[in-house]
Enzyme design. Structure first.
Site, PDB file in Angstrom:
ATOM      1  N   HIS A 102       1.142  -0.992   0.605  1.00 43.87           N
ATOM      2  CA  HIS A 102       0.060  -0.306  -0.320  1.00 43.87           C
ATOM      3  C   HIS A 102       0.692   1.174  -0.067  1.00 43.87           C
ATOM      4  O   HIS A 102       0.892   2.279  -0.656  1.00 43.87           O
ATOM      5  CB  HIS A 102      -0.868  -0.003   0.985  1.00 43.87           C
ATOM      6  CG  HIS A 102      -1.938   1.488   0.942  1.00 43.87           C
ATOM      7  ND1 HIS A 102      -2.874   1.423   1.453  1.00 43.87           N
ATOM      8  CD2 HIS A 102      -1.382   2.148   1.713  1.00 43.87           C
ATOM      9  CE1 HIS A 102      -3.608   2.744   1.587  1.00 43.87           C
ATOM     10  NE2 HIS A 102      -2.635   2.763   1.799  1.00 43.87           N
ATOM     11  N   GLU A 103       1.679   1.179   0.786  1.00 44.33           N
ATOM     12  CA  GLU A 103       2.761   2.492   0.617  1.00 44.33           C
ATOM     13  C   GLU A 103       3.705   2.396   0.127  1.00 44.33           C
ATOM     14  O   GLU A 103       3.645   3.886  -0.572  1.00 44.33           O
ATOM     15  CB  GLU A 103       3.091   2.440   2.248  1.00 44.33           C
ATOM     16  CG  GLU A 103       2.804   2.163   3.373  1.00 44.33           C
ATOM     17  CD  GLU A 103       1.789   3.400   3.780  1.00 44.33           C
ATOM     18  OE1 GLU A 103       2.255   4.636   2.879  1.00 44.33           O
ATOM     19  OE2 GLU A 103       0.726   3.632   4.420  1.00 44.33           O
ATOM     20  N   HIS A 120       2.032   4.341  -3.019  1.00 38.27           N
ATOM     21  CA  HIS A 120       1.474   5.370  -3.147  1.00 38.27           C
ATOM     22  C   HIS A 120       2.761   6.423  -3.349  1.00 38.27           C
ATOM     23  O   HIS A 120       2.424   7.184  -4.338  1.00 38.27           O
ATOM     24  CB  HIS A 120       1.753   6.674  -1.426  1.00 38.27           C
ATOM     25  CG  HIS A 120       0.340   6.184  -1.157  1.00 38.27           C
ATOM     26  ND1 HIS A 120      -1.092   6.392  -1.705  1.00 38.27           N
ATOM     27  CD2 HIS A 120      -0.304   5.436   0.451  1.00 38.27           C
ATOM     28  CE1 HIS A 120      -2.274   6.395  -0.684  1.00 38.27           C
ATOM     29  NE2 HIS A 120      -1.426   5.627   0.279  1.00 38.27           N
ATOM     30  N   CYS A 149      -8.417   4.140  -2.621  1.00 37.67           N
ATOM     31  CA  CYS A 149      -9.325   3.962  -3.635  1.00 37.67           C
ATOM     32  C   CYS A 149     -10.650   3.745  -3.127  1.00 37.67           C
ATOM     33  O   CYS A 149     -10.170   2.703  -1.801  1.00 37.67           O
ATOM     34  CB  CYS A 149      -8.749   2.633  -4.239  1.00 37.67           C
ATOM     35  SG  CYS A 149      -9.995   1.866  -5.042  1.00 37.67           S
TER      36      CYS A 149
HETATM   37 ZN   LIG Z   1      -2.063   5.486   1.920  1.00 33.85          ZN
HETATM   38 ZN   LIG Z   2      -7.844   0.380  -6.336  1.00 35.59          ZN
END
Ligand SMILES: [Zn+2]
Ligand SMILES: [Zn+2]
Length: 182
Positions: free
Chosen positions: A134-135, A138, A145
């Site tokens: 996830h990070e 970014h 999302c």
């Molecule tokens: Zn985030």
């Molecule tokens: Zn997504």
């Protein structure tokens, strides 16, 4: 794990991490971002980011140091720590990233139930891997999302993390593929 100059993602453990966890994070990075991961410590300690009033560590300060100290050839840097992280507007964060930048960080403190860096429960390891992806997402310019199953979904609780999948939704995948082509 091999490295290719200019496009490696460096996994930078802060402290002594379970090698099996690092391997799992690396293989998931390779699967999602198709970049060669490499393990190499960058910061030995993050006491400079300690906030005595909150007894937590300000993650934005750590990101700045990480980006400055990134080895040449590192496309992205992902730091892993077991200290509790915060940003001023929130009580705590699982991690933080420079949007479209170089550095990101994930804390195992809440995700692995405070069990430290040498032993990971199965659930703890799965959560850390998800938040690491996830990070890093970014840093490749992906934003939060609305799709609850997407790995770029913003999670307020450990239960939210457990609910989302290991993958990008189709929309985020298209965005990432465009970013990877640049
Ligand atoms: Zn985030
Ligand atoms: Zn997504």
């Amino acid at each position: 794990m091999k490295t290719t100059a200019g496009n490696s993602i460096v996994i930078a453990p802060i402290g002594d991490f379970d090698p099996q966890l690092l391997t799992e994070v690396g293989s998931q990075i390779h699967r999602v971002f198709r970049c060669a991961p490499q393990v190499g410590p960058i910061l030995a300690d993050v006491s400079f980011a300690f906030d005595a009033g909150r007894e937590q560590y300000h993650s934005t300060l750590i990101l700045q140091r990480l980006a400055e100290a990134a080895p040449p050839g590192a496309l992205k840097v992902l730091a892993l720590t077991d200290v509790d992280l915060f940003i001023p507007i929130l009580t705590h964060v699982y991690g933080e990233a420079q949007l479209g930048g170089t550095a990101c960080i994930v804390s195992t403190y809440r995700l692995n139930s405070g069990a430290g860096t040498r032993h990971f429960t199965e659930t703890g390891a799965r959560r850390v891997v998800k938040e690491a992806i996830h990070e890093l997402g970014h840093t490749f310019n992906l934003r939060h999302c609305p799709e609850a199953a997407c790995i770029m979904h913003y999670c307020r609780s450990e239960a939210d993390v457990d609910r989302k999948s290991n993958d990008l939704c189709r929309y985020c995948r298209v965005m990432l593929n465009d970013e990877l082509k640049r």
